[in-house]
Design an enzyme around this catalytic site. Structure first.
Site, PDB file in Angstrom:
ATOM      1  N   SER A 153       0.814  -1.215   0.000  1.00 47.93           N
ATOM      2  CA  SER A 153       0.000   0.000   0.000  1.00 47.93           C
ATOM      3  C   SER A 153       0.851   1.269   0.000  1.00 47.93           C
ATOM      4  CB  SER A 153      -0.960  -0.033   1.194  1.00 47.93           C
ATOM      5  OG  SER A 153      -1.975   0.935   1.049  1.00 47.93           O
TER       6      SER A 153
ATOM      7  N   ASP B 277      -9.207  -6.202  -4.138  1.00 44.69           N
ATOM      8  CA  ASP B 277      -8.634  -4.953  -3.618  1.00 44.69           C
ATOM      9  C   ASP B 277      -9.471  -3.766  -4.091  1.00 44.69           C
ATOM     10  OD1 ASP B 277      -7.039  -2.715  -2.955  1.00 44.69           O
ATOM     11  OD2 ASP B 277      -5.200  -3.890  -3.169  1.00 44.69           O
TER      12      ASP B 277
ATOM     13  N   HIS C 235      -7.573  -5.622   0.139  1.00 46.28           N
ATOM     14  CA  HIS C 235      -6.366  -4.805  -0.027  1.00 46.28           C
ATOM     15  C   HIS C 235      -5.160  -5.336   0.756  1.00 46.28           C
ATOM     16  CE1 HIS C 235      -3.922  -1.326  -0.812  1.00 46.28           C
ATOM     17  NE2 HIS C 235      -3.989  -0.882   0.430  1.00 46.28           N
TER      18      HIS C 235
END
Length: 197
Positions: free
Chosen positions: A97, A147, A175
């Site tokens: 991320s 995601d 995610h």
């Protein structure tokens, strides 16, 4: 029993906390973290232990303002450059991320410092799309099939743009796919790292 050491160093008057394990000899693996996570996440998940047992030196860094590192004005690149210099060689960057964006942009700017790149649901892909084809380091892409933060199209763009990039999509995963699928994550990470030796 894997020994994981908690340390704090000063970089440009900023206190940076990190966790360290494993011995040198193979590539150093620098683990970054997502917006809601920290270095300790890698210990709880077992990633630090897995890397140490596989013979890798691993460093999980709390970036400024996260975990046990207080907020500081230092640029993220300077933090990574310090750890890479300290380990006297190129490092493998692992970034989920937000950490993926940091790792991605660092690799674009400092390709000679990076031995490998692992992006997990990375953000910042579209913003860097014009520079992706310049990445020439071995790259592993790990994405959750569901995601919603960094859609699968970002993974496809990276895969198409970075020569030789390897793609792993975990079907049904959200995610933070590595958290819910630790066994798959660890086996794919170690397999990728072993190809770099």
């Amino acid at each position: 029993m894997t020994e994981i050491t908690s340390k704090t160093i000063q970089i440009s008057s900023c206190d940076i906390h990190f966790l360290e394990t494993g011995s040198s000899g193979r590539h150093t693996v620098i683990l970054l973290h997502g917006m809601k996570f920290q270095a300790a996440t890698w210990e709880k998940l077992g990633t630090l232990q897995q890397l140490s047992e596989a013979g890798y030196h691993a460093v999980a860094v709390d970036m400024p303002g996260f975990g046990s590192s207080p907020p500081c004005a230092i640029h993220q690149d300077a933090v990574l450059q310090h750890f890479i210099r300290e380990n006297r060689g190129r490092a493998v960057l692992v970034g989920p991320s937000m950490g993926g964006r940091i790792a991605l942009e660092f690799t674009i700017k400092h390709p000679s410092s990076v031995a490998g790149l692992v992006l997990v649901g990375s953000v910042g892909v579209q913003e860097n799309r014009d520079s992706l084809s310049a990445i020439r380091v071995p790259t592993l892409l790990v994405w959750g099939g569901e995601d919603r933060i960094s859609p699968l199209e970002n993974c496809e763009l990276l895969h198409a743009s970075i020569p030789g990039a390897r793609k792993i999509v975990i079907e049904g995963a959200p995610h933070p796919c590595y958290l819910d699928n630790a066994d798959i994550w660890h086996s794919e990470l170690i397999r990728f790292l072993n190809t770099l030796d």
